[in-house]
Design an enzyme around this catalytic site. Structure first.
Site: not given
Length: 235
Positions: A15-16, A37, A49, A115-118
């Protein structure tokens, strides 16, 4: 439509890199772009990130650099789901803080890539899933899937979760991570984007090849960027 939520089918799917390269691509089109983020877990001392995004985006853009507190409101040291990482430090993720930070960025930029986490349904708190906050704010979603064994199921489940919340789905980007694939898995990797697109009826915007140095990946990413921009403008 200024915001896009970049989610993944899980952790470690790229994703990053996709978020940073996409921001850089849009910046070369003259857009005022920033990334965000909401919650980062698993370290507070090293590069974030957001730092990776900056490197992948290239030189400074036309808009001033936003405050760090708006670009990454929460960082926790425990490598865990946001709800647990926050609790480990006696803290709590406040969705009002996240939305307010996003709105400030939205007001000064042409595009905000979050950007999401997981994965998409990772809990931000005991009461709130990431996807539910995305729906509340009204962000369309771009799904990043690592093109590896098991990604078909993960991609289809993520698409289903997005659609069940009535969220616009911009499409999927498949990511081939360095060191994965080839050999006996090559046939499956070649078929994964096709079968996901056929079953889900969701657009696959392309595939990012293995990038030993993502900072040099702008040219390889450009076809994905063009497909994204066409889809984004028509949504």
């Amino acid at each position: 439509m200024k915001g896009v939520f970049v989610t993944g089918t899980g952790t470690g799917v790229g994703k990053t890199v996709v978020c940073g390269l996409l921001a850089g691509f849009l910046r070369t089109r003259g857009m005022r772009v920033t990334t965000q983020k909401w919650v980062e877990t698993g370290g507070t001392d090293g590069p974030s990130d957001i730092d990776v995004h900056r490197r992948l985006m290239g030189g400074p853009g036309p808009a001033p650099e936003p405050p760090s507190a708006d670009r990454h409101p929460y960082r926790f040291s425990l490598p865990a789901s946001p709800h647990l990482a926050a609790a480990h430090e006696g803290r709590r993720v406040d969705p009002a803080v996240l939305e307010a930070a996003y709105r400030r960025l939205e007001g000064t930029h042409d595009a905000v890539l979050v950007e999401g986490a997981g994965g998409f349904l990772v809990p931000l708190s005991e009461e709130l899933l990431t996807g539910d906050l995305v729906a509340r704010i009204g962000l369309p979603v771009l799904v990043v899937a690592a093109n590896r064994l098991g990604c078909v199921n993960d991609a289809l489940l993520t698409v289903e979760a997005v659609r069940r919340r009535g969220i616009p789905l911009l499409g999927l980007v498949f990511n081939r991570l360095p060191g994965e694939g080839g050999g006996t898995r090559a046939e499956a990797q070649a078929d994964n984007p096709r079968i996901v697109a056929e079953i889900s009826r969701a657009p696959v915007l392309g595939e990012v090849p293995p990038l030993p140095d993502p900072a040099r990946g702008a040219e390889a990413f450009a076809p994905v960027g063009r497909a994204f921009l066409e889809r984004w403008r028509s949504t």
